[in-house]
Scaffold this motif. Structure first.
Motif, PDB file in Angstrom:
ATOM      1  N   LEU A 172       0.831  -1.210   0.000  1.00  0.00           N
ATOM      2  CA  LEU A 172       0.000   0.000   0.000  1.00  0.00           C
ATOM      3  C   LEU A 172       0.863   1.258   0.000  1.00  0.00           C
ATOM      4  O   LEU A 172       0.627   2.190  -0.781  1.00  0.00           O
ATOM      5  CB  LEU A 172      -0.918  -0.027   1.230  1.00  0.00           C
ATOM      6  N   ALA A 173       1.888   1.252   0.875  1.00  0.00           N
ATOM      7  CA  ALA A 173       2.760   2.424   0.978  1.00  0.00           C
ATOM      8  C   ALA A 173       3.508   2.644  -0.339  1.00  0.00           C
ATOM      9  O   ALA A 173       3.633   3.782  -0.811  1.00  0.00           O
ATOM     10  CB  ALA A 173       3.743   2.231   2.123  1.00  0.00           C
ATOM     11  N   LEU A 174       3.983   1.546  -0.943  1.00  0.00           N
ATOM     12  CA  LEU A 174       4.728   1.674  -2.209  1.00  0.00           C
ATOM     13  C   LEU A 174       3.815   2.168  -3.323  1.00  0.00           C
ATOM     14  O   LEU A 174       4.234   2.920  -4.204  1.00  0.00           O
ATOM     15  CB  LEU A 174       5.336   0.319  -2.586  1.00  0.00           C
ATOM     16  N   ASN A 175       2.537   1.772  -3.256  1.00  0.00           N
ATOM     17  CA  ASN A 175       1.595   2.168  -4.296  1.00  0.00           C
ATOM     18  C   ASN A 175       1.421   3.685  -4.378  1.00  0.00           C
ATOM     19  O   ASN A 175       1.154   4.237  -5.447  1.00  0.00           O
ATOM     20  CB  ASN A 175       0.242   1.478  -4.036  1.00  0.00           C
ATOM     21  N   ALA A 176       1.579   4.349  -3.225  1.00  0.00           N
ATOM     22  CA  ALA A 176       1.422   5.807  -3.200  1.00  0.00           C
ATOM     23  C   ALA A 176       2.471   6.502  -4.073  1.00  0.00           C
ATOM     24  O   ALA A 176       2.266   7.626  -4.540  1.00  0.00           O
ATOM     25  CB  ALA A 176       1.509   6.317  -1.773  1.00  0.00           C
ATOM     26  N   PHE A 177       3.601   5.809  -4.309  1.00  0.00           N
ATOM     27  CA  PHE A 177       4.655   6.419  -5.123  1.00  0.00           C
ATOM     28  C   PHE A 177       4.388   6.282  -6.626  1.00  0.00           C
ATOM     29  O   PHE A 177       5.076   6.896  -7.441  1.00  0.00           O
ATOM     30  CB  PHE A 177       6.022   5.811  -4.770  1.00  0.00           C
ATOM     31  N   GLY A 178       3.415   5.459  -6.965  1.00  0.00           N
ATOM     32  CA  GLY A 178       3.074   5.225  -8.378  1.00  0.00           C
ATOM     33  C   GLY A 178       2.843   6.519  -9.155  1.00  0.00           C
ATOM     34  O   GLY A 178       3.495   6.762 -10.191  1.00  0.00           O
ATOM     35  N   PRO A 179       1.953   7.417  -8.678  1.00  0.00           N
ATOM     36  CA  PRO A 179       1.709   8.664  -9.417  1.00  0.00           C
ATOM     37  C   PRO A 179       2.954   9.527  -9.563  1.00  0.00           C
ATOM     38  O   PRO A 179       3.159  10.155 -10.613  1.00  0.00           O
ATOM     39  CB  PRO A 179       0.667   9.386  -8.551  1.00  0.00           C
ATOM     40  N   LEU A 180       3.813   9.510  -8.516  1.00  0.00           N
ATOM     41  CA  LEU A 180       5.030  10.327  -8.582  1.00  0.00           C
ATOM     42  C   LEU A 180       5.966   9.790  -9.663  1.00  0.00           C
ATOM     43  O   LEU A 180       6.540  10.562 -10.442  1.00  0.00           O
ATOM     44  CB  LEU A 180       5.738  10.334  -7.224  1.00  0.00           C
ATOM     45  N   PHE A 195     -13.151  17.249 -13.917  1.00  0.00           N
ATOM     46  CA  PHE A 195     -12.660  18.522 -13.392  1.00  0.00           C
ATOM     47  C   PHE A 195     -11.155  18.669 -13.638  1.00  0.00           C
ATOM     48  O   PHE A 195     -10.677  19.734 -14.045  1.00  0.00           O
ATOM     49  CB  PHE A 195     -12.981  18.616 -11.892  1.00  0.00           C
ATOM     50  N   LEU A 196     -10.424  17.562 -13.408  1.00  0.00           N
ATOM     51  CA  LEU A 196      -8.971  17.629 -13.577  1.00  0.00           C
ATOM     52  C   LEU A 196      -8.586  17.821 -15.041  1.00  0.00           C
ATOM     53  O   LEU A 196      -7.623  18.526 -15.352  1.00  0.00           O
ATOM     54  CB  LEU A 196      -8.317  16.361 -13.020  1.00  0.00           C
ATOM     55  N   GLY A 197      -9.355  17.179 -15.921  1.00  0.00           N
ATOM     56  CA  GLY A 197      -9.136  17.335 -17.367  1.00  0.00           C
ATOM     57  C   GLY A 197      -7.709  17.023 -17.754  1.00  0.00           C
ATOM     58  O   GLY A 197      -7.146  15.991 -17.346  1.00  0.00           O
ATOM     59  N   SER A 198      -7.084  17.902 -18.516  1.00  0.00           N
ATOM     60  CA  SER A 198      -5.713  17.639 -18.953  1.00  0.00           C
ATOM     61  C   SER A 198      -4.695  18.464 -18.167  1.00  0.00           C
ATOM     62  O   SER A 198      -3.573  18.667 -18.613  1.00  0.00           O
ATOM     63  CB  SER A 198      -5.600  17.918 -20.449  1.00  0.00           C
ATOM     64  N   ASN A 199      -5.098  18.928 -16.980  1.00  0.00           N
ATOM     65  CA  ASN A 199      -4.140  19.621 -16.114  1.00  0.00           C
ATOM     66  C   ASN A 199      -3.384  18.552 -15.317  1.00  0.00           C
ATOM     67  O   ASN A 199      -3.763  18.178 -14.209  1.00  0.00           O
ATOM     68  CB  ASN A 199      -4.909  20.571 -15.179  1.00  0.00           C
ATOM     69  N   PHE A 200      -2.296  18.044 -15.935  1.00  0.00           N
ATOM     70  CA  PHE A 200      -1.629  16.877 -15.371  1.00  0.00           C
ATOM     71  C   PHE A 200      -0.899  17.164 -14.066  1.00  0.00           C
ATOM     72  O   PHE A 200      -0.775  16.281 -13.222  1.00  0.00           O
ATOM     73  CB  PHE A 200      -0.684  16.261 -16.407  1.00  0.00           C
ATOM     74  N   VAL A 201      -0.400  18.405 -13.917  1.00  0.00           N
ATOM     75  CA  VAL A 201       0.292  18.750 -12.667  1.00  0.00           C
ATOM     76  C   VAL A 201      -0.690  18.588 -11.500  1.00  0.00           C
ATOM     77  O   VAL A 201      -0.409  17.921 -10.500  1.00  0.00           O
ATOM     78  CB  VAL A 201       0.832  20.202 -12.723  1.00  0.00           C
ATOM     79  N   LEU A 202      -1.866  19.187 -11.679  1.00  0.00           N
ATOM     80  CA  LEU A 202      -2.896  19.087 -10.642  1.00  0.00           C
ATOM     81  C   LEU A 202      -3.359  17.636 -10.481  1.00  0.00           C
ATOM     82  O   LEU A 202      -3.509  17.132  -9.359  1.00  0.00           O
ATOM     83  CB  LEU A 202      -4.090  19.982 -11.029  1.00  0.00           C
ATOM     84  N   ALA A 203      -3.526  16.961 -11.624  1.00  0.00           N
ATOM     85  CA  ALA A 203      -4.040  15.590 -11.597  1.00  0.00           C
ATOM     86  C   ALA A 203      -3.112  14.664 -10.803  1.00  0.00           C
ATOM     87  O   ALA A 203      -3.568  13.917  -9.927  1.00  0.00           O
ATOM     88  CB  ALA A 203      -4.209  15.071 -13.017  1.00  0.00           C
ATOM     89  N   PHE A 204      -1.805  14.730 -11.092  1.00  0.00           N
ATOM     90  CA  PHE A 204      -0.872  13.836 -10.399  1.00  0.00           C
ATOM     91  C   PHE A 204      -0.715  14.227  -8.933  1.00  0.00           C
ATOM     92  O   PHE A 204      -0.513  13.357  -8.082  1.00  0.00           O
ATOM     93  CB  PHE A 204       0.482  13.804 -11.122  1.00  0.00           C
ATOM     94  N   THR A 205      -0.812  15.535  -8.647  1.00  0.00           N
ATOM     95  CA  THR A 205      -0.750  15.962  -7.239  1.00  0.00           C
ATOM     96  C   THR A 205      -1.951  15.382  -6.481  1.00  0.00           C
ATOM     97  O   THR A 205      -1.796  14.809  -5.398  1.00  0.00           O
ATOM     98  CB  THR A 205      -0.771  17.513  -7.142  1.00  0.00           C
ATOM     99  N   VAL A 206      -3.140  15.534  -7.089  1.00  0.00           N
ATOM    100  CA  VAL A 206      -4.358  15.001  -6.459  1.00  0.00           C
ATOM    101  C   VAL A 206      -4.245  13.484  -6.285  1.00  0.00           C
ATOM    102  O   VAL A 206      -4.583  12.928  -5.235  1.00  0.00           O
ATOM    103  CB  VAL A 206      -5.611  15.372  -7.296  1.00  0.00           C
TER     104      VAL A 206
END
Lengths: 205, 440
Positions: free
Chosen positions: B274-282, B348-359
């Motif tokens: 679970l903890a490792l999965n959080a790094f996936g988006p990063l 809502f996130l659309g193609s704003n990838f910076v926001l999307a990956f942060t979220v």
């Protein structure tokens, strides 16, 4: 001789049969219209009752107006809706069976009915307001009787409007009643505002 | 259950998942492509998903309120909904009208939702904790294998069948294969579920609450990742379409392996996943080479399987006192809720990838934090401390929920009353307007 009678009877029956056959599709359509009307009214009643139960119209009216009506507003709405559907159906049937002349008659009847209904509604509203005013303000019996008298005169004037009397008679009656109401209110106003002064003057004499 | 019966029961369920996997790949897996081919825009697709998820959620909620529906004629309903879900796909491509497709798809979602409840009820109601874990893992692996076969078959058929009959043929084939899994379900003995009893009261509601909360957030993050990642690879990193397809393949293969590996592990081991999965988006965000994302997909799928197992296994553990009926319905509600929430957030996130990956990172990190602090079985804290935190979270949420409900209830009721009155008055107006038009 007998043959002639039989022939005439046969022709009569043949004509009746032909007319009946011509009428059958219309009768069938009328039956369908009646069934559909009943169905629509049932459906409308069911859905209106559910919706009005949620709206709690009578409760809301009481809370907002501070008046308790002697009848249920929800039932009135349902009744008005049913009446509308029934009138549409009756108009359809009249048009189908009796033609344009009778539909005009029906329209006139409808307007007359609307006038009668509006008088009933207006009378109910006036009496309800009268009742509420008496309940809210402590009015003495004589004044109560006077107000009731005025209301009766007004209702009579409205009733004269829907009678089958000739127009000059109607005009004369309504003018007389209006004059009567005006004079009564005028006399009442004089008494109400100046009765102490008038009593004093009368005692002095 | 005797050993042989248990063995037979488990394998029937695994085989059912095996055939269901091919069926899902050939139907639901190609549904978006079908929608695009008949002229649906992205917004319309999201809308269809949103509406159908909402309908499913409402149905699942209604069953949760009146679970008696699950407890009578279990076998008949299980087979019926299993078959209905599959048969619906036969009708979807026949009338290629957007509204009709939306309606039929909503029906499919409802059948699917009820079927998921019945399947979970079968598994949770007839097996003990160890067997639930075993069957869940094997079904997951079987579904992964058949998904690969199904997608292969789907791509082949899409490429070689004539356009006019393409989707009718593929969906019909999917329906037939799906009905084969229905045939297998007929042999599953569910007689012991008939008139199953509901527990009188939930013993540790705070545990169920924490687990459900965690699971919703986790599944939401998974759904969002699915929405964001492929457009990021193809539009932002200019990756080829075969890379997106390879990512999907590597993810499925990783989940098959992960299912078999993680199924025997303890909660403490799963929490590492679970903890490792959080790094996936990063990783997905910071590595700009599309080819590497095939590996990242395998990594996230592998770790997400562990995270997903935490939720499933927690419910298997709580099953004893929470009851199979409530567990199974709640699991479906959680899935629907996550899907329902992810669609508007994705839009809502659309193609704003910076926001999307942060979220995305924050969502996954929140799920990890929830599990590590509030779920006693998984927590890094002492079990009693985690239980206390869990109780605090539960009570505060209940108080907050009650206040919110009380405040919003009257407003919502008022709005509904006004709407109802408007409807009545409009109907009256229509009736008398019709009459007036007739007589004048």
């Amino acid at each position: 001789m007998v043959e002639d009678i039989i022939r005439v009877i046969r022709e009569i029956f043949a004509q009746i049969a032909a007319e009946t056959v011509r009428l059958i599709p219309k009768i069938f359509i009328v039956l369908v219209v009646i069934v559909l009307t009943a169905l629509v009214i049932k459906l409308l009643n069911f859905s209106f009752r559910k919706l009005l139960k949620m709206v709690r119209l009578d409760e809301a009216f009481e809370r907002l107006a501070g008046i308790t009506l002697p009848f249920s507003l929800s039932n009135v709405i349902i009744w008005v809706a049913d009446l509308g559907i029934a009138l549409i159906a009756i108009y359809g049937i009249v048009n189908l069976f009796l033609g344009t002349l009778y539909t005009q008659l029906f329209t006139e009847g409808l307007y007359y009915g609307a006038r009668v209904l509006s008088i009933i509604a207006l009378t109910l509203v006036i009496f309800t307001l009268f009742n509420t005013a008496i309940e809210k303000v402590k009015v003495e019996t004589r004044l109560k009787g006077y107000m009731f008298f005025i209301i009766l005169l007004l209702v009579t004037a409205m009733l004269v409007d829907i009678t089958a009397l000739s127009d000059p008679v109607k005009n004369a009656l309504i003018t007389g009643l209006s004059l009567g109401v005006g004079i009564s209110i005028g006399v009442f106003a004089v008494w109400f505002f100046f009765h102490e002064y008038l009593d004093k003057r009368l005692l002095e004499k | 259950m005797k050993t042989w019966d248990l063995y037979r029961f488990k394998w029937l369920l695994v085989m059912e998942a095996l055939f269901a996997g091919v069926y899902i790949s050939l139907t639901r897996g190609l549904f978006v492509i079908f929608l695009v081919s008949i002229g649906y825009a992205v917004e319309a697709i999201s809308f269809v998903v949103l509406v159908s998820s909402f309908v499913s959620l409402v149905i699942a909620g209604a069953i949760y309120k009146r679970p008696i529906f699950l407890m009578r004629h279990v076998k008949l309903k299980l087979v019926l909904f299993h078959a209905l879900e599959r048969i619906t796909w036969f009708f979807i491509p026949l009338i290629q009208h957007t509204l009709v497709v939306s309606v039929i798809y909503s029906f499919y979602m409802v059948f699917s939702s009820v079927l998921s409840i019945f399947l979970s009820f079968t598994i949770y109601g007839l097996l003990d904790e160890t067997s639930i874990k075993d069957v869940t893992a094997k079904r997951s692996a079987a579904m992964g294998i058949s998904n690969i076969v199904g997608y292969g078959l789907g791509i082949f058929l899409l490429a070689f069948l004539p356009y006019e009959t393409k989707f009718i043929s593929i969906f019909s084939l999917g329906t037939l294969l799906g009905l084969f899994s229905t045939f297998l379900i007929i042999f599953v003995d569910v007689s012991r579920l008939e008139n199953a009893e509901l527990p009188l009261r939930t013993m540790q509601p705070e545990k169920v609450f924490s687990a459900s909360f965690f699971f919703v957030i986790l599944l939401l993050s998974g759904n969002l990742f699915g929405i964001v990642w492929t457009p990021y690879i193809m539009n932002e990193l200019k990756g080829a379409d075969f890379i997106a397809a390879s990512m999907s393949l590597s993810g499925t293969v990783a989940s098959i392996v992960a299912s078999l590996i993680w199924s025997k592990r303890s909660f403490k081991a799963l929490r590492l996943g679970l903890a490792l999965n959080a790094f996936g988006p990063l990783l997905a965000w910071f590595i700009p080479f599309p080819e590497y994302h095939v590996g990242i997909s395998a990594f996230t799928s592998f770790t997400f399987t562990a995270a997903n197992f935490i939720g499933t296994f927690l419910f298997a553990k709580y099953n004893e006192w929470f009851g199979a009926i409530k567990s199974s319905i709640l699991l479906v509600i959680i899935g629907n809720l996550a899907q329902l929430a992810s669609a508007p957030i994705g839009m809502f996130l659309g193609s704003n990838f910076v926001l999307a990956f942060t979220v995305l990172f924050l969502t996954k990190a929140s799920a990890t934090f929830l599990a590590m602090v509030f779920i006693p079985e998984v927590a890094v804290l002492r079990e009693d401390v985690a239980r206390t935190y869990s109780r605090i979270l539960y009570r505060n949420s209940i108080v907050g929920y009650r206040v919110a409900v009380e405040v919003s209830r009257e407003t919502v009721l008022g709005v509904f009353r006004i709407l109802a009155l408007s409807l009545i008055l409009t109907t009256l107006y229509l009736i008398y307007r019709t009459l007036l038009l007739l007589i004048t």
